[in-house]
Write a protein that holds these residues in place. Structure first.
Motif, PDB file in Angstrom:
ATOM      1  N   SER A 121       0.767  -1.288   0.088  1.00  0.00           N
ATOM      2  CA  SER A 121      -0.035   0.032   0.094  1.00  0.00           C
ATOM      3  C   SER A 121       1.008   1.085  -0.070  1.00  0.00           C
ATOM      4  O   SER A 121       2.190   1.113   0.182  1.00  0.00           O
ATOM      5  CB  SER A 121      -0.697  -0.042   1.326  1.00  0.00           C
ATOM      6  OG  SER A 121      -0.156   0.274   2.372  1.00  0.00           O
ATOM      7  N   PRO A 122       0.446   2.303  -0.167  1.00  0.00           N
ATOM      8  CA  PRO A 122       1.138   3.569  -0.081  1.00  0.00           C
ATOM      9  C   PRO A 122       1.811   3.859   1.046  1.00  0.00           C
ATOM     10  O   PRO A 122       2.922   4.462   1.392  1.00  0.00           O
ATOM     11  CB  PRO A 122       0.024   4.793  -0.618  1.00  0.00           C
ATOM     12  CG  PRO A 122      -0.987   4.016  -1.178  1.00  0.00           C
ATOM     13  CD  PRO A 122      -1.131   2.576  -0.939  1.00  0.00           C
ATOM     14  N   GLU A 123       1.294   3.133   2.147  1.00  0.00           N
ATOM     15  CA  GLU A 123       1.874   3.244   3.461  1.00  0.00           C
ATOM     16  C   GLU A 123       2.983   2.379   3.717  1.00  0.00           C
ATOM     17  O   GLU A 123       3.561   2.321   4.745  1.00  0.00           O
ATOM     18  CB  GLU A 123       0.728   2.906   4.772  1.00  0.00           C
ATOM     19  CG  GLU A 123      -0.325   4.307   4.725  1.00  0.00           C
ATOM     20  CD  GLU A 123      -1.351   4.285   3.649  1.00  0.00           C
ATOM     21  OE1 GLU A 123      -1.455   3.206   3.244  1.00  0.00           O
ATOM     22  OE2 GLU A 123      -1.919   5.210   3.151  1.00  0.00           O
ATOM     23  N   GLY A 124       3.144   1.362   2.685  1.00  0.00           N
ATOM     24  CA  GLY A 124       4.269   0.412   3.038  1.00  0.00           C
ATOM     25  C   GLY A 124       3.868  -0.870   3.518  1.00  0.00           C
ATOM     26  O   GLY A 124       4.470  -1.855   3.570  1.00  0.00           O
ATOM     27  N   ASP A 125       2.375  -1.117   3.717  1.00  0.00           N
ATOM     28  CA  ASP A 125       2.073  -2.535   4.467  1.00  0.00           C
ATOM     29  C   ASP A 125       1.665  -3.362   3.060  1.00  0.00           C
ATOM     30  O   ASP A 125       1.386  -2.929   1.969  1.00  0.00           O
ATOM     31  CB  ASP A 125       0.623  -2.131   5.135  1.00  0.00           C
ATOM     32  CG  ASP A 125       0.775  -1.335   6.216  1.00  0.00           C
ATOM     33  OD1 ASP A 125       1.800  -1.314   6.795  1.00  0.00           O
ATOM     34  OD2 ASP A 125      -0.292  -0.396   6.334  1.00  0.00           O
ATOM     35  N   ILE A 126       2.000  -4.697   3.549  1.00  0.00           N
ATOM     36  CA  ILE A 126       2.018  -5.731   2.452  1.00  0.00           C
ATOM     37  C   ILE A 126       0.560  -5.717   2.221  1.00  0.00           C
ATOM     38  O   ILE A 126      -0.156  -6.300   3.060  1.00  0.00           O
ATOM     39  CB  ILE A 126       2.752  -6.991   2.651  1.00  0.00           C
ATOM     40  CG1 ILE A 126       2.910  -8.224   1.790  1.00  0.00           C
ATOM     41  CG2 ILE A 126       2.258  -7.571   4.063  1.00  0.00           C
ATOM     42  CD1 ILE A 126       3.508  -7.668   0.610  1.00  0.00           C
ATOM     43  N   GLN A 127       0.217  -5.941   0.834  1.00  0.00           N
ATOM     44  CA  GLN A 127      -1.341  -6.120   0.431  1.00  0.00           C
ATOM     45  C   GLN A 127      -1.535  -7.342  -0.468  1.00  0.00           C
ATOM     46  O   GLN A 127      -2.678  -7.675  -0.344  1.00  0.00           O
ATOM     47  CB  GLN A 127      -1.883  -4.825  -0.399  1.00  0.00           C
ATOM     48  CG  GLN A 127      -1.613  -3.580   0.380  1.00  0.00           C
ATOM     49  CD  GLN A 127      -2.565  -3.339   1.486  1.00  0.00           C
ATOM     50  OE1 GLN A 127      -3.928  -3.686   1.248  1.00  0.00           O
ATOM     51  NE2 GLN A 127      -2.133  -3.187   2.737  1.00  0.00           N
ATOM     52  N   GLY A 128      -0.320  -8.050  -0.691  1.00  0.00           N
ATOM     53  CA  GLY A 128      -0.703  -8.953  -1.429  1.00  0.00           C
ATOM     54  C   GLY A 128       0.512  -9.521  -2.432  1.00  0.00           C
ATOM     55  O   GLY A 128       1.591  -8.875  -2.186  1.00  0.00           O
ATOM     56  N   PHE A 129       0.539 -10.385  -3.296  1.00  0.00           N
ATOM     57  CA  PHE A 129       1.578 -10.833  -4.182  1.00  0.00           C
ATOM     58  C   PHE A 129       0.853 -11.008  -5.744  1.00  0.00           C
ATOM     59  O   PHE A 129      -0.163 -11.236  -5.805  1.00  0.00           O
ATOM     60  CB  PHE A 129       2.075 -12.120  -3.680  1.00  0.00           C
ATOM     61  CG  PHE A 129       2.705 -12.011  -2.588  1.00  0.00           C
ATOM     62  CD1 PHE A 129       3.821 -11.446  -2.066  1.00  0.00           C
ATOM     63  CD2 PHE A 129       1.766 -12.388  -1.535  1.00  0.00           C
ATOM     64  CE1 PHE A 129       4.329 -11.509  -0.785  1.00  0.00           C
ATOM     65  CE2 PHE A 129       2.402 -12.394  -0.031  1.00  0.00           C
ATOM     66  CZ  PHE A 129       3.761 -12.060   0.247  1.00  0.00           C
ATOM     67  N   LEU A 130       1.485 -10.568  -6.529  1.00  0.00           N
ATOM     68  CA  LEU A 130       1.518 -10.693  -8.087  1.00  0.00           C
ATOM     69  C   LEU A 130       2.433 -11.692  -8.470  1.00  0.00           C
ATOM     70  O   LEU A 130       3.749 -11.827  -8.509  1.00  0.00           O
ATOM     71  CB  LEU A 130       1.770  -9.596  -8.777  1.00  0.00           C
ATOM     72  CG  LEU A 130       1.804  -9.681 -10.376  1.00  0.00           C
ATOM     73  CD1 LEU A 130       0.518  -9.995 -10.962  1.00  0.00           C
ATOM     74  CD2 LEU A 130       2.260  -8.526 -10.969  1.00  0.00           C
ATOM     75  N   GLN A 131       1.768 -12.956  -9.133  1.00  0.00           N
ATOM     76  CA  GLN A 131       2.575 -14.020  -9.418  1.00  0.00           C
ATOM     77  C   GLN A 131       2.440 -14.171 -11.039  1.00  0.00           C
ATOM     78  O   GLN A 131       1.572 -14.005 -11.707  1.00  0.00           O
ATOM     79  CB  GLN A 131       2.393 -15.561  -8.879  1.00  0.00           C
ATOM     80  CG  GLN A 131       3.055 -16.345  -9.410  1.00  0.00           C
ATOM     81  CD  GLN A 131       2.985 -17.767  -8.599  1.00  0.00           C
ATOM     82  OE1 GLN A 131       2.800 -17.754  -7.271  1.00  0.00           O
ATOM     83  NE2 GLN A 131       3.124 -18.873  -9.122  1.00  0.00           N
ATOM     84  N   ILE A 132       3.582 -14.295 -11.960  1.00  0.00           N
ATOM     85  CA  ILE A 132       3.692 -14.577 -13.074  1.00  0.00           C
ATOM     86  C   ILE A 132       4.364 -15.903 -13.292  1.00  0.00           C
ATOM     87  O   ILE A 132       5.433 -16.051 -13.028  1.00  0.00           O
ATOM     88  CB  ILE A 132       4.288 -13.323 -13.793  1.00  0.00           C
ATOM     89  CG1 ILE A 132       3.577 -12.018 -13.732  1.00  0.00           C
ATOM     90  CG2 ILE A 132       4.325 -13.780 -15.265  1.00  0.00           C
ATOM     91  CD1 ILE A 132       4.207 -11.184 -14.277  1.00  0.00           C
TER      92      ILE A 132
END
Length: 645
Positions: A121-132
């Motif tokens: 997030s803009p605050e730097g909290d982990i929001q998830g992951f993008l996997q390719i």
């Protein structure tokens, strides 16, 4: 790309930050089929799924959304915490990239290239992951098949014991070594890798540039094939069939050579035995013919004498004829007896100090009637007078007369024969018999010295044992005999070299030096080492003429020993010597004599060859054959002041 309707929203009005990102992402990647692209929440639960993910992983969006991504890993990997560890790594480093086996729906494995990016997030909290994920199974299988194929080929080559199979770099240095190469040639891998393959060739082949010519032919024609004598590590010879193939990469650049050698010594020996049998049969037929020839006129001559005892003129003529024929038979029998004695080791040399002129006179007496009968022109050039030799005078005269008789038999009536005698500085006597007769094809110039061999067409008389006697007697004197001919119809030259000169004779080349030359370098010493005795000796003569004190060695160990005792100013080392090569000899001599000038001799002169010799401690690198001016240039570069003082 499908986004679940119950995706959590933030307390703020409108979509949350993550949801808005996912909606934009959905529009871009939903139709991508070549890659599995999806997102996960912070715990690894699948949030969305594109068409490529469905094609690669086998799950539909409805089946997989909401499932943990651990379902793509094996039970063992899950038990070991691999899925969570990958996500932790992505959080820590910002992303994770790797390859490995993954599971499709139904448990089928595929090889995937995976990139997982942590989303904040803009605050730097982990929001998830993008996997390719990309399916690289086919590439993996192809690479594995290639690896296995290369491994099988490597095991095949390394395990072949009947053939020496190895690789050379573009300059001819050994790069690989199989069991067959070790068995046939005698070198362990660590002993030979990095050395030039010319080490497998005998001196005569090296002097003829055979290794270089084979590589040049392979480069020019793609392959080179040859049979010939090769050298083992222990110095013994074997008859090898060699195939060299040039290897190029996809751009056409030469990467090296593949070399396959087969030991055909047993076959060669069998062929030699068959050939010897044929020569023996031919010899027996010739012997019968040669013995019948004198008998043919003798028998009717006896009858004439019996019928005409009171006719002195007729009796005298027939008696002269019979004497000539008996002399011819006696010469044939003497040759046979000599060959028998030599082959059984029963002949002994009776050496004595005699003037060479007496030996020459005895040989000329034996051969002059034959030369005169053929109307040939014989020129004799002895050069120095008063030569004294330490030899068996009878056997030395026999060698000379055999060479002259051979020249006469194979030279047309009215032809020219030249006998020249040259004393050499090393105590050798060089005797050359040259004619303008039939000549000898190249393929017969070695076998001509074998027993009963008479070349391609034979001669009208003789048993074909004269040259065998010459070679055997020369070797018993510590010398050698060789032949040179440009081919059939172009004449021949036989050269006899014998270490029989007594010291103090005008054979010393250094006698021709002026006092100024002799004193110019009297304090300078040189050690020369080359396994080619002829090359080493002639170079020793050169330095002797230049005023050096000279020591000559024929292998690396002897060179080091002579350098230790002789303390030379200059050391000239052939790189490809037995026992220890020139590189190792240079290293040891450098440790003893750091101020000495050390010169490398090699048949190879590329930039890499010169760099290797320089790195090994050599001051200069000279390429064979070395011209006298090249040697003088070295002397002027390092010893000009000393030579002028």
């Amino acid at each position: 790309m499908t986004v679940p309707s119950d995706l959590p929203l933030s307390p703020d009005a409108g979509p949350s930050w993550l949801q808005s990102r996912l909606l934009a992402f959905d529009e871009i990647v939903a139709v991508v089929e070549g890659y599995a692209i999806f997102t996960m929440d912070p715990s690894g639960v699948v949030l969305d799924w594109n068409v490529g993910a469905e094609r690669i992983m086998g799950y539909s969006a409805g089946e997989v959304i909401g499932m943990p991504s651990e379902c793509f890993f094996s039970e063992v990997e899950r038990a070991n915490g691999l899925p969570a560890g990958i996500l932790d790594s992505a959080v820590k480093d910002g992303s994770f990239t790797g390859e490995g086996w993954r599971l499709r729906k139904g448990g089928e494995r595929f090889w995937g290239h995976v990139t997982i990016t942590a989303l904040h997030s803009p605050e730097g909290d982990i929001q998830g992951f993008l996997q390719i994920t990309r399916d690289l199974t086919q590439r993996r299988l192809t690479m594995e098949a290639l690896r296995q194929s290369e491994e099988r080929f490597r095991l095949l080559v390394e395990g072949v014991s009947d053939y020496a199979i190895f690789m050379l770099d573009p300059e001819g240095h050994v790069m690989s070594w199989n069991i067959g190469a070790r068995r046939i040639k005698g070198y362990d891998q660590e002993e030979i890798v990095g050395r030039h393959f010319s080490v497998f060739y005998p001196t005569q082949a090296l002097e003829g540039g055979v290794p270089q010519k084979l590589l040049a032919q392979a480069l020019r024609e793609g392959r080179a094939e040859q049979e010939g004598w090769r050298m083992r590590k222990d110095g013994t010879r074997f008859w090898g069939h060699v195939l060299i193939t040039a290897l190029h990469d996809h751009s056409g650049e030469l990467r090296g050579y593949a070399k396959i050698t087969r030991d055909l010594t047993e076959r060669r020996q069998a062929e030699s035995l068959r050939e010897a049998g044929k020569r023996k049969d031919a010899f027996l037929a010739t012997l019968a013919h040669e013995l019948r020839n004198p008998l043919a006129p003798i028998l009717p001559g006896v009858d004439i004498i019996l019928r005409s005892p009171d006719d002195p003129e007729k009796v005298a003529g027939v008696a002269a004829m019979m004497k000539r024929q008996v002399d011819q038979m006696a010469r044939l029998i003497d040759d046979l007896v000599d060959i028998s004695r030599i082959t059984t080791g029963k002949i002994e040399l009776r050496k004595s100090a005699v003037p060479f002129s007496e030996v020459l006179e005895r040989a000329m007496e034996a051969v002059n009637p034959l030369i005169q009968r053929h109307g040939q022109d014989l020129t004799v050039d002895v050069g120095s007078v008063g030569l004294m030799v330490d030899a068996d005078p009878h056997r030395l005269a026999q060698m000379l007369s055999n060479l002259l008789s051979n020249a006469s038999k194979y030279t047309q009536a009215g032809g020219q024969i030249r006998l020249s005698v040259l004393p050499e500085a090393d105590g050798h006597l060089k005797i050359s018999v040259k004619d303008n007769g039939k000549g000898i094809p190249a393929e017969f110039q070695q076998s001509i010295f074998e027993l009963f061999d008479q070349g391609t067409s034979g001669s009208s008389d003789g048993l074909g044992i004269g040259l065998t006697l010459v070679r055997s007697l020369a070797e018993m004197h510590g010398g050698s005999v060789s032949v040179l001919s440009d081919g059939e119809g172009l004449g021949s030259e036989f050269t006899l070299r014998l270490p029989v000169l007594l010291p103090g004779e005008p054979a010393s080349v250094s006698d021709s030096l002026s006092p100024a030359q002799a004193s110019a370098s009297s304090a300078l010493r040189v050690v020369i080492a080359d396994d080619s005795r002829a090359a080493a000796d002639i170079m020793g003569m050169f330095f002797h003429m230049e005023g050096f004190e000279v020591e000559v060695a024929y292998d690396g160990e002897d060179a080091v020993a002579r350098a230790k005792s002789f303390q030379p100013d200059l050391v000239v080392l052939d790189l490809g010597m037995p026992k220890i090569d020139g590189f190792e000899a240079c290293k040891r001599i450098r440790a003893m004599l750091p101020q000495a000038v050390v010169v490398a001799l090699s048949g190879w002169g590329s930039r890499d060859d010169r760099r290797r010799s320089s790195d090994a401690g050599f001051d200069e690198h000279l390429v064979k054959p070395v011209a006298p001016d090249d040697l003088r240039t070295v002397l002027d570069s390092y010893f000009k002041k000393s030579r002028a003082s």
